[in-house]
Design a protein around this motif. Structure first.
Motif, PDB file in Angstrom:
ATOM      1  N   GLY A  42       0.790  -1.213   0.000  1.00  0.00           N
ATOM      2  CA  GLY A  42       0.000   0.000   0.000  1.00  0.00           C
ATOM      3  C   GLY A  42       0.823   1.265   0.000  1.00  0.00           C
ATOM      4  N   GLU A  43       2.159   1.152   0.005  1.00  0.00           N
ATOM      5  CA  GLU A  43       3.021   2.329  -0.004  1.00  0.00           C
ATOM      6  C   GLU A  43       3.062   2.906  -1.411  1.00  0.00           C
ATOM      7  OE1 GLU A  43       7.583   2.373   0.381  1.00  0.00           O
ATOM      8  OE2 GLU A  43       6.851   2.676   2.428  1.00  0.00           O
ATOM      9  N   ASN A  44       2.642   4.176  -1.549  1.00  0.00           N
ATOM     10  CA  ASN A  44       2.598   4.812  -2.857  1.00  0.00           C
ATOM     11  C   ASN A  44       4.003   5.196  -3.317  1.00  0.00           C
ATOM     12  OD1 ASN A  44      -0.253   4.719  -2.955  1.00  0.00           O
ATOM     13  ND2 ASN A  44      -0.370   6.557  -1.677  1.00  0.00           N
ATOM     14  N   LYS A  45       4.262   5.016  -4.601  1.00  0.00           N
ATOM     15  CA  LYS A  45       5.540   5.376  -5.229  1.00  0.00           C
ATOM     16  C   LYS A  45       6.726   4.880  -4.394  1.00  0.00           C
ATOM     17  CE  LYS A  45       5.673   9.175  -7.608  1.00  0.00           C
ATOM     18  NZ  LYS A  45       5.336   8.643  -8.949  1.00  0.00           N
ATOM     19  N   PRO A  46       6.848   3.572  -4.190  1.00  0.00           N
ATOM     20  CA  PRO A  46       7.876   3.036  -3.290  1.00  0.00           C
ATOM     21  C   PRO A  46       9.307   3.327  -3.738  1.00  0.00           C
ATOM     22  CG  PRO A  46       6.830   1.277  -4.531  1.00  0.00           C
ATOM     23  CD  PRO A  46       6.014   2.503  -4.782  1.00  0.00           C
ATOM     24  N   GLY A  47       9.560   3.462  -5.055  1.00  0.00           N
ATOM     25  CA  GLY A  47      10.926   3.714  -5.518  1.00  0.00           C
ATOM     26  C   GLY A  47      11.225   5.172  -5.796  1.00  0.00           C
ATOM     27  N   TYR A  48      10.426   6.045  -5.227  1.00  0.00           N
ATOM     28  CA  TYR A  48      10.543   7.471  -5.561  1.00  0.00           C
ATOM     29  C   TYR A  48      11.916   8.032  -5.210  1.00  0.00           C
ATOM     30  CZ  TYR A  48       9.310  12.431  -5.746  1.00  0.00           C
ATOM     31  OH  TYR A  48       9.271  13.765  -6.038  1.00  0.00           O
ATOM     32  N   ASP A  49      12.428   7.719  -4.036  1.00  0.00           N
ATOM     33  CA  ASP A  49      13.677   8.308  -3.557  1.00  0.00           C
ATOM     34  C   ASP A  49      14.909   7.752  -4.254  1.00  0.00           C
ATOM     35  OD1 ASP A  49      12.365   9.952  -1.744  1.00  0.00           O
ATOM     36  OD2 ASP A  49      12.332   8.396  -0.212  1.00  0.00           O
ATOM     37  N   LEU A 149      17.858  28.730  -4.246  1.00  0.00           N
ATOM     38  CA  LEU A 149      18.673  27.525  -4.299  1.00  0.00           C
ATOM     39  C   LEU A 149      18.741  26.967  -2.882  1.00  0.00           C
ATOM     40  CD1 LEU A 149      20.442  25.620  -5.976  1.00  0.00           C
ATOM     41  CD2 LEU A 149      22.391  27.112  -5.462  1.00  0.00           C
ATOM     42  N   LEU A 150      18.159  25.773  -2.665  1.00  0.00           N
ATOM     43  CA  LEU A 150      17.936  25.260  -1.318  1.00  0.00           C
ATOM     44  C   LEU A 150      18.528  23.864  -1.153  1.00  0.00           C
ATOM     45  CD1 LEU A 150      14.133  26.164  -1.115  1.00  0.00           C
ATOM     46  CD2 LEU A 150      16.038  27.565  -0.312  1.00  0.00           C
ATOM     47  N   LEU A 151      18.808  23.523   0.103  1.00  0.00           N
ATOM     48  CA  LEU A 151      19.116  22.156   0.496  1.00  0.00           C
ATOM     49  C   LEU A 151      17.937  21.603   1.279  1.00  0.00           C
ATOM     50  CD1 LEU A 151      22.848  22.395   1.636  1.00  0.00           C
ATOM     51  CD2 LEU A 151      21.976  21.388  -0.484  1.00  0.00           C
ATOM     52  N   LYS A 152      17.575  20.371   0.994  1.00  0.00           N
ATOM     53  CA  LYS A 152      16.438  19.736   1.655  1.00  0.00           C
ATOM     54  C   LYS A 152      16.916  18.509   2.414  1.00  0.00           C
ATOM     55  CE  LYS A 152      12.095  17.316   0.611  1.00  0.00           C
ATOM     56  NZ  LYS A 152      11.131  16.953  -0.450  1.00  0.00           N
ATOM     57  N   TYR A 153      16.724  18.515   3.730  1.00  0.00           N
ATOM     58  CA  TYR A 153      17.074  17.364   4.564  1.00  0.00           C
ATOM     59  C   TYR A 153      15.801  16.589   4.872  1.00  0.00           C
ATOM     60  CZ  TYR A 153      18.678  14.505   8.445  1.00  0.00           C
ATOM     61  OH  TYR A 153      18.952  13.442   9.263  1.00  0.00           O
ATOM     62  N   ARG A 154      15.755  15.329   4.427  1.00  0.00           N
ATOM     63  CA  ARG A 154      14.558  14.509   4.555  1.00  0.00           C
ATOM     64  C   ARG A 154      14.677  13.549   5.731  1.00  0.00           C
ATOM     65  NH1 ARG A 154      15.098  11.047   0.920  1.00  0.00           N
ATOM     66  NH2 ARG A 154      16.933  11.706  -0.245  1.00  0.00           N
ATOM     67  N   ALA A 155      13.600  13.435   6.494  1.00  0.00           N
ATOM     68  CA  ALA A 155      13.535  12.415   7.535  1.00  0.00           C
ATOM     69  C   ALA A 155      13.245  11.066   6.891  1.00  0.00           C
ATOM     70  CB  ALA A 155      12.462  12.766   8.560  1.00  0.00           C
ATOM     71  N   LYS A 156      13.317  10.012   7.694  1.00  0.00           N
ATOM     72  CA  LYS A 156      13.013   8.680   7.188  1.00  0.00           C
ATOM     73  C   LYS A 156      11.530   8.581   6.861  1.00  0.00           C
ATOM     74  CE  LYS A 156      13.594   3.763   8.208  1.00  0.00           C
ATOM     75  NZ  LYS A 156      14.073   2.770   9.187  1.00  0.00           N
ATOM     76  N   ARG A 157      11.224   8.000   5.734  1.00  0.00           N
ATOM     77  CA  ARG A 157       9.836   7.879   5.294  1.00  0.00           C
ATOM     78  C   ARG A 157       9.060   6.930   6.191  1.00  0.00           C
ATOM     79  NH1 ARG A 157       7.762   6.507  -0.881  1.00  0.00           N
ATOM     80  NH2 ARG A 157       5.578   6.103  -0.341  1.00  0.00           N
ATOM     81  N   ARG A 158       7.855   7.348   6.580  1.00  0.00           N
ATOM     82  CA  ARG A 158       6.950   6.521   7.382  1.00  0.00           C
ATOM     83  C   ARG A 158       5.672   6.296   6.589  1.00  0.00           C
ATOM     84  NH1 ARG A 158      10.272   4.472  11.281  1.00  0.00           N
ATOM     85  NH2 ARG A 158      11.501   6.143  12.225  1.00  0.00           N
ATOM     86  N   GLY A 159       5.602   5.151   5.918  1.00  0.00           N
ATOM     87  CA  GLY A 159       4.432   4.894   5.082  1.00  0.00           C
ATOM     88  C   GLY A 159       4.419   5.848   3.908  1.00  0.00           C
ATOM     89  N   ASN A 160       3.384   6.666   3.841  1.00  0.00           N
ATOM     90  CA  ASN A 160       3.246   7.642   2.764  1.00  0.00           C
ATOM     91  C   ASN A 160       3.476   9.076   3.241  1.00  0.00           C
ATOM     92  OD1 ASN A 160       2.604   5.856   0.595  1.00  0.00           O
ATOM     93  ND2 ASN A 160       0.566   5.583   1.494  1.00  0.00           N
ATOM     94  N   PHE A 161       4.191   9.234   4.359  1.00  0.00           N
ATOM     95  CA  PHE A 161       4.440  10.557   4.919  1.00  0.00           C
ATOM     96  C   PHE A 161       5.914  10.693   5.289  1.00  0.00           C
ATOM     97  CE2 PHE A 161       0.072   9.435   5.796  1.00  0.00           C
ATOM     98  CZ  PHE A 161      -0.632  10.561   5.385  1.00  0.00           C
ATOM     99  N   ARG A 162       6.392  11.959   5.229  1.00  0.00           N
ATOM    100  CA  ARG A 162       7.776  12.219   5.605  1.00  0.00           C
ATOM    101  C   ARG A 162       7.951  13.716   5.877  1.00  0.00           C
ATOM    102  NH1 ARG A 162      11.590  10.387   1.201  1.00  0.00           N
ATOM    103  NH2 ARG A 162      10.767  12.207   0.095  1.00  0.00           N
ATOM    104  N   MET A 163       8.533  14.052   7.009  1.00  0.00           N
ATOM    105  CA  MET A 163       8.853  15.434   7.329  1.00  0.00           C
ATOM    106  C   MET A 163      10.189  15.812   6.695  1.00  0.00           C
ATOM    107  SD  MET A 163       6.397  16.678   9.194  1.00  0.00           S
ATOM    108  CE  MET A 163       7.203  18.157   9.811  1.00  0.00           C
ATOM    109  N   TYR A 164      10.371  17.114   6.479  1.00  0.00           N
ATOM    110  CA  TYR A 164      11.651  17.583   5.954  1.00  0.00           C
ATOM    111  C   TYR A 164      11.894  19.034   6.356  1.00  0.00           C
ATOM    112  CZ  TYR A 164       9.091  20.006   2.179  1.00  0.00           C
ATOM    113  OH  TYR A 164       8.244  20.826   1.475  1.00  0.00           O
ATOM    114  N   MET A 165      13.163  19.449   6.216  1.00  0.00           N
ATOM    115  CA  MET A 165      13.571  20.837   6.456  1.00  0.00           C
ATOM    116  C   MET A 165      14.297  21.346   5.213  1.00  0.00           C
ATOM    117  SD  MET A 165      14.949  20.792  10.403  1.00  0.00           S
ATOM    118  CE  MET A 165      16.302  19.686  10.001  1.00  0.00           C
ATOM    119  N   VAL A 166      14.158  22.647   4.946  1.00  0.00           N
ATOM    120  CA  VAL A 166      14.857  23.256   3.813  1.00  0.00           C
ATOM    121  C   VAL A 166      15.573  24.516   4.292  1.00  0.00           C
ATOM    122  CG1 VAL A 166      13.323  22.374   2.008  1.00  0.00           C
ATOM    123  CG2 VAL A 166      12.781  24.534   3.140  1.00  0.00           C
ATOM    124  N   GLY A 167      16.626  24.871   3.586  1.00  0.00           N
ATOM    125  CA  GLY A 167      17.360  26.093   3.889  1.00  0.00           C
ATOM    126  C   GLY A 167      18.271  26.443   2.733  1.00  0.00           C
TER     127      GLY A 167
END
Length: 251
Positions: A42-49, A149-167
């Protein structure tokens, strides 16, 4: 004899209970495995990353204003002179997304766009013998080319959700009129700006695309008051841009 019969019956019941407990454990384990498999399926777009480059677009809304540092001349005349106040204004900007995967949890993002802002400054002039004073509303409403022009730090994916920070940083250039005139030259601003950008967001994976709402702050670094002068220019020592934006990404 009766005692032997009772003991035999208890032994049979104990075997049945043990078998039932074992069957329950096996069923529970099987159910858990099935649930995990369904979760993965049920995980959407599993190979996205795993893809190195992603494209998309975004729509943003922002509250924008000039942050003003008053001059000594303003302080000297404030009692019977002119008051300077900035106003928040609502802006809108669309743009494109180019996302490049650098490491497992780190991306580089180039998100150019066009902003439509109307940053306003109110000048209240105290006139002797009049109550309330006279107002000059100085609004610089102009399209702005923006190149973040930004850098995006991604947290570990949990199902179909994931938090991130940009700067990162954002270069921008105003395209329209930079001079406000109303019965004379009142104030002029510079066209070019450089800002620091930072924020947080949430990646939400759908079957055919990724949706990401993001809250981002922007602090201008360059003085926007032009050296060309103007009637109200001496009252301002320095003015920079401030933005608070809600951005919706579609990738």
């Amino acid at each position: 004899m009766a005692f032997t019969h009772i003991w035999h019956q208890l032994h049979l019941h104990r075997q049945k209970i043990s078998f039932a407990v074992l069957l329950f454990v096996l069923m529970a384990g099987t159910t858990q495995v099935q649930a995990q498999n369904q979760k993965v399926m049920g995980e959407n777009k599993p190979g996205y990353d795993e893809k190195r480059i992603h494209y998309g677009f975004y729509l943003g809304m922002s509250y924008s204003k000039y942050y003003i540092e008053h001059s000594q001349a303003y302080v000297d005349q404030i009692t019977n002179g002119t008051k300077v106040n900035t106003m928040n204004s609502l802006g809108f900007y669309p743009g494109l997304v180019l996302n490049v995967r650098l490491f497992e949890y780190l991306d580089a993002r180039f998100v150019p766009g066009v902003g439509f802002y109307g940053r306003s400054i109110d000048f209240e002039r105290n006139v002797e013998g009049e109550e309330g004073g006279n107002f000059d509303n100085t609004t610089f409403a102009s399209p702005v080319i923006e190149l973040p022009l930004l850098l995006k730090y991604r947290a570990k994916r949990r199902g179909n959700f994931r938090m991130y920070m940009v700067g990162g940083v954002k270069a921008s250039r105003m395209l329209g009129n930079t001079t406000h005139t109303q019965n004379g030259n009142l104030l002029q601003v510079n066209r070019n700006d450089l800002s620091i950008e930072y924020g947080v967001g949430l990646d939400i994976f759908y079957p055919f695309f990724k949706f990401a709402p993001e809250l981002r702050y922007s602090h201008g670094l360059m003085d926007q008051k032009s050296t060309a002068g103007g009637e109200y220019s001496p009252l301002i020592d320095r003015m920079t841009t401030r933005n608070v934006s809600l951005i919706f990404h579609f990738e």
